[in-house]
Design a protein around this motif. Sequence first.
Motif, short mmCIF file in Angstrom:
data_model
loop_
_atom_site.label_atom_id
_atom_site.label_comp_id
_atom_site.label_asym_id
_atom_site.label_seq_id
_atom_site.Cartn_x
_atom_site.Cartn_y
_atom_site.Cartn_z
N SER B 19 0.95 -1.14 0.32
CA SER B 19 -0.23 0.29 -0.23
C SER B 19 1.11 1.14 0.15
O SER B 19 2.30 1.62 -0.26
CB SER B 19 -0.63 0.18 1.33
OG SER B 19 -2.06 1.61 1.32
N SER B 20 0.35 2.43 -0.16
CA SER B 20 1.33 3.94 -0.24
C SER B 20 0.72 4.78 0.54
O SER B 20 -0.85 4.53 1.41
CB SER B 20 0.37 4.31 -1.56
OG SER B 20 1.91 3.68 -2.28
N LEU B 21 1.40 5.40 1.69
CA LEU B 21 0.79 6.59 2.65
C LEU B 21 1.39 7.57 1.66
O LEU B 21 2.01 7.95 0.83
CB LEU B 21 1.73 6.47 3.79
CG LEU B 21 1.22 5.16 4.64
CD1 LEU B 21 1.28 4.29 4.39
CD2 LEU B 21 2.77 5.64 5.53
N ASN B 22 0.06 8.25 2.40
CA ASN B 22 0.52 10.22 1.51
C ASN B 22 0.53 11.11 2.15
O ASN B 22 0.37 11.72 3.29
CB ASN B 22 -0.70 10.31 0.99
CG ASN B 22 -0.82 11.72 0.12
OD1 ASN B 22 -1.10 12.52 0.75
ND2 ASN B 22 -0.49 12.34 -1.13
N CYS B 23 1.51 12.35 2.11
CA CYS B 23 2.16 13.34 2.27
C CYS B 23 1.81 14.19 1.11
O CYS B 23 2.33 14.59 0.42
CB CYS B 23 3.50 13.65 2.61
SG CYS B 23 4.13 15.32 4.00
N SER B 24 0.68 15.41 1.96
CA SER B 24 0.49 16.90 0.45
C SER B 24 0.57 18.05 1.29
O SER B 24 0.25 17.51 2.59
CB SER B 24 -0.33 16.28 0.37
OG SER B 24 -2.31 17.15 1.45
N TYR B 25 1.43 19.31 0.46
CA TYR B 25 2.21 20.26 1.34
C TYR B 25 1.73 21.22 0.16
O TYR B 25 1.57 21.28 -0.78
CB TYR B 25 3.79 19.88 1.47
CG TYR B 25 4.08 19.58 0.07
CD1 TYR B 25 4.55 18.52 -0.18
CD2 TYR B 25 5.22 20.80 -0.01
CE1 TYR B 25 5.77 18.12 -1.33
CE2 TYR B 25 5.52 20.62 -1.66
CZ TYR B 25 5.64 19.36 -1.86
OH TYR B 25 6.30 18.96 -2.81
N THR B 26 1.04 22.04 1.11
CA THR B 26 1.45 23.15 0.79
C THR B 26 2.63 24.75 1.51
O THR B 26 2.22 24.97 2.11
CB THR B 26 -0.10 23.80 0.73
OG1 THR B 26 -0.58 24.03 1.91
CG2 THR B 26 -1.08 22.95 -0.40
N VAL B 27 3.48 24.84 0.85
CA VAL B 27 4.32 25.57 1.32
C VAL B 27 4.97 26.46 0.46
O VAL B 27 5.07 26.15 -0.42
CB VAL B 27 5.54 24.79 1.93
CG1 VAL B 27 4.86 24.31 3.26
CG2 VAL B 27 6.42 23.83 1.04
N SER B 28 5.37 27.05 0.84
CA SER B 28 6.33 28.03 0.37
C SER B 28 8.15 27.51 0.23
O SER B 28 8.34 27.80 1.36
CB SER B 28 6.53 29.27 -0.46
OG SER B 28 6.65 29.55 1.37
N GLY B 29 9.41 27.50 -0.69
CA GLY B 29 10.72 27.86 -0.40
C GLY B 29 10.88 26.33 0.12
O GLY B 29 11.47 25.90 1.06
#
Lengths: 115, 112
Positions: B19-29
């Motif tokens: 299976s897979s685990l997800n990590c989503s991000y909204t960052v700058s730099g």
Amino acid sequence: EAGVAQSPRYKIIEKRQSVAFWCNPISGHATLYWYQQILGQGPKLLIQFQNNGVVDDSQLPKDRFSAERLKGVDSTLKIQPAKLEDSAVYLCASSFGSGAGAGYTFGSGTRLTVV
Amino acid sequence: EDQVTQSPEALRLQEGESSSLNCSYTVSGLRGLFWYRQDPGKGPEFLFTLYSAGEEKEKERLKATLTKKESFLHITAPKPEDSATYLCAVQVKRYNFNKFYFGSGTKLNVKP
């Protein structure tokens, strides 16, 4: 290589009491961090030191929390007075630098219960 | 606002079920994305660092990948000893220092 040492491992106090945690980072690591991890959540940065200077303490509740890093090595984190919502694991971490890619090494943490 | 979101919160797998685990991000730099493993009563243990979209890293049954908006931790044929909470963190540039933001983690339970 010895890891990041923290003490005590566990602490139970009553609200309005004070408590202190101690951290000894890996030898030679200039950057030291204190994190708060509430059950079921990810670690939240409280304060970051570079040698013995504070780099970031924007999320430290300064009315009750204080931290110091004397001589750029050991560090202590103090809470005075404690509140029920301070119940958490307090993690100390260190890294060689704070540049890109400098991963942390964490200690095992101090579990604080405020009753 | 910088944000790191992990999903699912909890995942139960049978031994051998990939299976897979997800990590989503909204960052700058963004300077790097980190994966950590945390066992009960212990501090997080470093697994991988990824720096740019398209990069992949592998370690035993774990493989981490990175796109411009998210990272995946793929677990191939997991074993019960892979049971732990997996945390992702992003390192971003702020003023004259680097800052870490952690997600809330995915608690993985692998049944024999």
